[in-house]
Design a protein around this motif. Structure first.
Motif, PDB file in Angstrom:
ATOM      1  N   PRO A 175      10.943   7.162  -1.925  1.00 32.08           N
ATOM      2  CA  PRO A 175      10.593   7.349  -0.530  1.00 32.08           C
ATOM      3  C   PRO A 175       9.473   6.454  -0.035  1.00 32.08           C
ATOM      4  CG  PRO A 175       9.681   9.130  -2.156  1.00 32.08           C
ATOM      5  CD  PRO A 175      10.638   8.104  -2.585  1.00 32.08           C
ATOM      6  N   ALA A 176       9.538   5.917   1.042  1.00 32.28           N
ATOM      7  CA  ALA A 176       8.374   5.198   1.661  1.00 32.28           C
ATOM      8  C   ALA A 176       7.216   6.164   1.709  1.00 32.28           C
ATOM      9  CB  ALA A 176       8.446   4.581   2.934  1.00 32.28           C
ATOM     10  N   ASP A 177       6.112   5.787   1.284  1.00 34.27           N
ATOM     11  CA  ASP A 177       4.802   6.530   1.697  1.00 34.27           C
ATOM     12  C   ASP A 177       4.336   6.561   2.945  1.00 34.27           C
ATOM     13  OD1 ASP A 177       1.924   7.674   1.424  1.00 34.27           O
ATOM     14  OD2 ASP A 177       2.282   7.308  -0.879  1.00 34.27           O
ATOM     15  N   THR A 178       4.325   7.771   3.485  1.00 33.06           N
ATOM     16  CA  THR A 178       3.797   7.938   4.905  1.00 33.06           C
ATOM     17  C   THR A 178       2.632   9.104   4.901  1.00 33.06           C
ATOM     18  OG1 THR A 178       5.343   9.902   5.344  1.00 33.06           O
ATOM     19  CG2 THR A 178       6.124   7.708   5.884  1.00 33.06           C
ATOM     20  N   ALA A 179       1.912   9.231   3.710  1.00 29.95           N
ATOM     21  CA  ALA A 179       1.105  10.141   3.722  1.00 29.95           C
ATOM     22  C   ALA A 179      -0.156   9.801   4.846  1.00 29.95           C
ATOM     23  CB  ALA A 179       0.258  10.233   2.483  1.00 29.95           C
ATOM     24  N   GLU A 180      -0.646  11.022   5.550  1.00 34.79           N
ATOM     25  CA  GLU A 180      -1.868  10.649   6.100  1.00 34.79           C
ATOM     26  C   GLU A 180      -3.000  10.236   5.597  1.00 34.79           C
ATOM     27  OE1 GLU A 180      -2.025  10.814   9.591  1.00 34.79           O
ATOM     28  OE2 GLU A 180       0.196  10.838   9.509  1.00 34.79           O
ATOM     29  N   LEU A 181      -3.805   9.574   5.846  1.00 34.79           N
ATOM     30  CA  LEU A 181      -5.011   9.034   5.080  1.00 34.79           C
ATOM     31  C   LEU A 181      -6.258   9.903   5.673  1.00 34.79           C
ATOM     32  CD1 LEU A 181      -4.714   5.117   5.632  1.00 34.79           C
ATOM     33  CD2 LEU A 181      -4.371   6.732   3.415  1.00 34.79           C
ATOM     34  N   ASP A 182      -7.234   9.886   5.227  1.00 36.93           N
ATOM     35  CA  ASP A 182      -8.544  10.945   5.561  1.00 36.93           C
ATOM     36  C   ASP A 182      -8.828  10.406   6.901  1.00 36.93           C
ATOM     37  OD1 ASP A 182      -9.512  12.232   2.779  1.00 36.93           O
ATOM     38  OD2 ASP A 182      -8.679  10.394   2.500  1.00 36.93           O
ATOM     39  N   LYS A 183      -9.256  11.446   7.777  1.00 34.40           N
ATOM     40  CA  LYS A 183      -9.848  10.962   9.166  1.00 34.40           C
ATOM     41  C   LYS A 183     -11.039  10.013   9.136  1.00 34.40           C
ATOM     42  CE  LYS A 183      -8.441  15.381  11.034  1.00 34.40           C
ATOM     43  NZ  LYS A 183      -9.090  16.683  11.626  1.00 34.40           N
ATOM     44  N   PRO A 184     -11.287   9.037   9.830  1.00 34.22           N
ATOM     45  CA  PRO A 184     -12.267   7.993  10.034  1.00 34.22           C
ATOM     46  C   PRO A 184     -13.593   8.815   9.883  1.00 34.22           C
ATOM     47  CG  PRO A 184     -10.685   7.452  11.349  1.00 34.22           C
ATOM     48  CD  PRO A 184     -10.307   8.847  11.026  1.00 34.22           C
ATOM     49  N   GLU A 185     -13.776   9.840  10.488  1.00 31.15           N
ATOM     50  CA  GLU A 185     -15.247  10.320  10.460  1.00 31.15           C
ATOM     51  C   GLU A 185     -15.471  10.991   9.259  1.00 31.15           C
ATOM     52  OE1 GLU A 185     -12.236  13.367  13.001  1.00 31.15           O
ATOM     53  OE2 GLU A 185     -12.621  11.201  12.610  1.00 31.15           O
ATOM     54  N   ASP A 186     -14.528  11.523   8.452  1.00 31.61           N
ATOM     55  CA  ASP A 186     -14.794  12.107   7.082  1.00 31.61           C
ATOM     56  C   ASP A 186     -15.204  11.027   6.097  1.00 31.61           C
ATOM     57  OD1 ASP A 186     -14.365  14.698   8.119  1.00 31.61           O
ATOM     58  OD2 ASP A 186     -11.888  14.540   7.762  1.00 31.61           O
ATOM     59  N   MET A 187     -14.279   9.748   6.292  1.00 36.25           N
ATOM     60  CA  MET A 187     -14.582   8.713   5.153  1.00 36.25           C
ATOM     61  C   MET A 187     -16.108   8.313   5.624  1.00 36.25           C
ATOM     62  SD  MET A 187     -11.104   6.692   5.180  1.00 36.25           S
ATOM     63  CE  MET A 187     -11.568   5.761   3.842  1.00 36.25           C
ATOM     64  N   ALA A 209     -22.063   2.294  -1.226  1.00 35.09           N
ATOM     65  CA  ALA A 209     -20.773   3.070  -1.268  1.00 35.09           C
ATOM     66  C   ALA A 209     -19.652   2.473  -0.352  1.00 35.09           C
ATOM     67  CB  ALA A 209     -20.902   4.513  -1.190  1.00 35.09           C
ATOM     68  N   ARG A 210     -18.651   2.238  -0.892  1.00 33.95           N
ATOM     69  CA  ARG A 210     -17.337   1.964  -0.042  1.00 33.95           C
ATOM     70  C   ARG A 210     -16.274   2.985  -0.167  1.00 33.95           C
ATOM     71  NH1 ARG A 210     -15.272  -3.676  -1.147  1.00 33.95           N
ATOM     72  NH2 ARG A 210     -13.919  -2.663  -2.776  1.00 33.95           N
ATOM     73  N   VAL A 211     -15.783   3.680   0.818  1.00 29.76           N
ATOM     74  CA  VAL A 211     -14.813   4.640   0.705  1.00 29.76           C
ATOM     75  C   VAL A 211     -13.647   4.276   1.427  1.00 29.76           C
ATOM     76  CG1 VAL A 211     -14.248   6.811   1.298  1.00 29.76           C
ATOM     77  CG2 VAL A 211     -16.558   6.608   0.670  1.00 29.76           C
ATOM     78  N   SER A 212     -12.383   4.140   0.696  1.00 29.34           N
ATOM     79  CA  SER A 212     -11.248   3.534   1.210  1.00 29.34           C
ATOM     80  C   SER A 212     -10.171   4.319   1.093  1.00 29.34           C
ATOM     81  CB  SER A 212     -11.151   1.957   0.807  1.00 29.34           C
ATOM     82  OG  SER A 212     -10.937   1.969  -0.661  1.00 29.34           O
ATOM     83  N   GLY A 213      -9.215   4.138   1.762  1.00 35.50           N
ATOM     84  CA  GLY A 213      -7.782   4.572   1.865  1.00 35.50           C
ATOM     85  C   GLY A 213      -6.641   3.821   2.212  1.00 35.50           C
ATOM     86  N   GLN A 214      -5.923   3.454   1.144  1.00 35.64           N
ATOM     87  CA  GLN A 214      -4.677   2.373   1.415  1.00 35.64           C
ATOM     88  C   GLN A 214      -3.397   2.998   1.331  1.00 35.64           C
ATOM     89  OE1 GLN A 214      -5.546  -1.391  -0.443  1.00 35.64           O
ATOM     90  NE2 GLN A 214      -4.471  -2.442   1.268  1.00 35.64           N
ATOM     91  N   ARG A 215      -2.487   2.705   2.196  1.00 36.65           N
ATOM     92  CA  ARG A 215      -1.254   3.201   2.083  1.00 36.65           C
ATOM     93  C   ARG A 215      -0.258   1.997   1.884  1.00 36.65           C
ATOM     94  NH1 ARG A 215      -0.287   4.424   7.044  1.00 36.65           N
ATOM     95  NH2 ARG A 215      -1.160   6.781   6.813  1.00 36.65           N
TER      96      ARG A 215
END
Length: 544
Positions: A175-187, A209-215
């Motif tokens: 499956p292609a990954d379509t997971a929702e990333l964290d909300k910008p304000e939470d990051m 600190a750098r917080v990132s989420g990548q699909r």
């Protein structure tokens, strides 16, 4: 896992329909057009063409001392798409593969596929991107073919192995990954709160600190019938800290915590983990200047992963030398001719497992059931009791090898060559951290050394974390200004013991892989003390 893999291949092979996915549909149609119409007059035709489409999107927040430097915003999440085309012209026996061509002015042509970035994610935009890349790739493939033929005539080569061995095409459609990333304000909030922890520590000059989420999603298709699709979401916490130690020497450290296909753990857990790291860096302040050292060294799991990646991985990768006017010098791993020989310490087994999707609850980025040449991947045992028993192979094979094992890896900078996926260093016997420390002390005592070292990371002198451990009483103290020197593959055979603290380290991207390794006690390493001098002390002390 093997049963699941077989079922997936059967489903994909029997019921695969490119039209169900706009990416596959566009790639399929452009591939068909390429192999029907693409041919220059009096030139060879394309024989094998593979398309890889990568699509990445993500969010990133960066903060220092509790204040945002880069804010995560919804606008960051726009997808970036890349078309990567690898083409082989000629036929099964005479083709352009496995040759590093030279260009005008004596510039060596990088052995890289053609890469094009394109924004449009619809059918027409995808075809246009691959059309542009294919056009340029065909020109390069023709250049490689003509130079390779001239090279073979000059060298009078009759048997060079198989430059592109036949193989049954395989398909794996995950499956292609379509997971929702964290909300910008939470990051943003998490980055601020983690970086603010640095305020607690008096000696830190930088706490970031750098917080990132990548699909990340990948599509692969070739004209021989191979196809696959994979997707991952990677969340990361990347920490940077800098201090000027008691002697005035600047040191900069970094670490990263990755979470693959899973949400971040509870914030309290992340804060505790980050706080422990900042505290450890702050504790480097009283470090003393080290002297040159030759003797036993205990590698933490993180340092052991760097040790394995720098010494073992290059030598078991790229198992067939590229043909070139430089005669392949430096283009193949040195272990390609060492099958049956001891290349590692006795009591260790090393495996590479592309069919393993997760390990101890952690999703593995090296999971690739089908490789970058459309071939079904195989789990392999590389080392058994210290002896080299197998190697990863692509479809480019030495004369003695009849078939590959589905380990072709490719990046935007490298055409398909043999490489690792999920590498496991497995000892027969393991010891607790305290037992490993005592083994280091005992070995130093036997060599009449006053102390030994534990390396927390493998880096240069300014970023190396290492601890001196005294033989007399086991006392520990930080030191600075050292780095490994004259490190060769001999050190792989000098491993005395392994710990119970097995840890998995991952690298993401087109050549994603993982290395799972425990702490390792190496019998002899040379640590070189650099000549760097401290910087001038500030005229005014750091504000509190």
């Amino acid at each position: 896992m093997k049963l699941l893999f077989t079922l997936l291949l059967v489903v994909a092979g029997g019921g695969f329909c490119a039209a169900q996915d706009v990416y596959f549909s566009a790639m399929k149609d452009e591939l068909a057009r390429t192999h029907k119409k693409l041919q220059l007059k009096d030139s060879v035709r394309p024989y094998f063409t593979s398309y890889v489409l990568t699509q990445s999107s993500g969010l990133r927040a960066q903060a220092a001392w509790g204040e945002l430097e880069i804010a995560a915003t919804a606008a960051q999440n726009e997808p970036l798409r890349t078309a990567v085309v690898n083409m082989i012209v000629g036929n099964a026996k005479e083709n352009s593969n496995n040759f590093q061509a030279e260009r005008a002015l004596g510039m060596l042509y990088a052995y890289a596929p053609t890469t094009v970035y394109f924004p449009a994610g619809n059918y027409a935009g995808i075809r246009e991107g691959f059309w542009r890349a294919t056009d340029e790739e065909y020109r390069q493939a023709l250049e490689m073919f003509s130079q390779k033929e001239a090279y073979k005539r000059k060298k009078r080569l009759k048997e060079t192995g198989q430059d592109f061995a036949p193989a049954k095409a395989a398909r794996f459609i995950g499956p292609a990954d379509t997971a929702e990333l964290d909300k910008p304000e939470d990051m943003n909030r998490l980055a601020r709160e983690i970086s603010a922890l640095g305020k607690k520590y008096a000696y830190l000059d930088v706490a970031r600190a750098r917080v990132s989420g990548q699909r990340l999603n990948y599509w692969y298709m070739d004209n021989h019938g191979g196809a696959w699709r994979l997707g991952h979401t990677v969340r990361s916490i990347y920490l940077t800290a800098q201090l000027r130690n008691k002697a005035g020497y600047r040191q900069r450290f970094e670490t990263e915590f990755n979470y693959v296909d899973t949400p971040f753990p509870p914030q309290a857990e992340l804060l505790e983990k980050a706080d422990q790291w900042f505290a450890a860096i702050n504790g480097v302040y009283p470090a003393r200047k080290a002297e040159p050292y030759l003797g036993p060294v205990l590698l933490s799991p993180q340092a052991a992963a760097g040790f394995i990646r720098s010494l073992l991985v290059p030598e078991i990768s790229n198992t067939t030398a590229l043909l070139s006017d430089s005669d392949g010098g430096g283009t193949a791993g040195k272990f390609k001719d060492k099958l049956g020989q001891r290349v590692f310490a006795p009591g260790f087994t090393i495996t590479d497992r592309p069919l393993l999707s997760s390990y101890k609850g952690t999703a593995l980025l090296g999971y690739f059931p089908v490789d970058m040449e459309g071939v079904a991947a195989q789990d392999i045992t590389l080392v058994k009791n210290g002896k080299l028993t197998d190697l990863p192979f692509s479809r480019s094979l030495p004369a003695a090898r009849k078939a590959g094992n589905g380990h072709a890896r490719m990046t935007e900078n490298k055409r398909p060559r043999a490489g690792i996926t999920n590498l496991f260093i497995t000892p027969e016997q393991v010891f607790t951290p305290d037992e490993m420390k005592q083994k280091l002390i005992a070995r130093c005592k036997a060599l009449d050394l006053e102390y030994g070292y534990r390396l927390e990371t493998m880096a240069g002198p300014g970023a190396m974390r290492l601890t001196r451990i005294y033989v007399k009483d086991g006392r520990e103290e930080p030191v600075y200004g050292m780095a490994p020197r004259n490190l060769t593959t001999r050190a792989l055979r000098d491993i005395l013991a392994a710990g119970t603290d097995e840890t998995t380290f991952q690298k993401f991207g087109l050549e994603a892989h993982s290395v799972t390794v425990p702490s390792l006690l190496v019998d002899e390493m040379e640590l070189w003390a650099g000549d760097e001098q401290p910087d001038r002390a500030p005229y005014v002390a750091k504000p509190q």
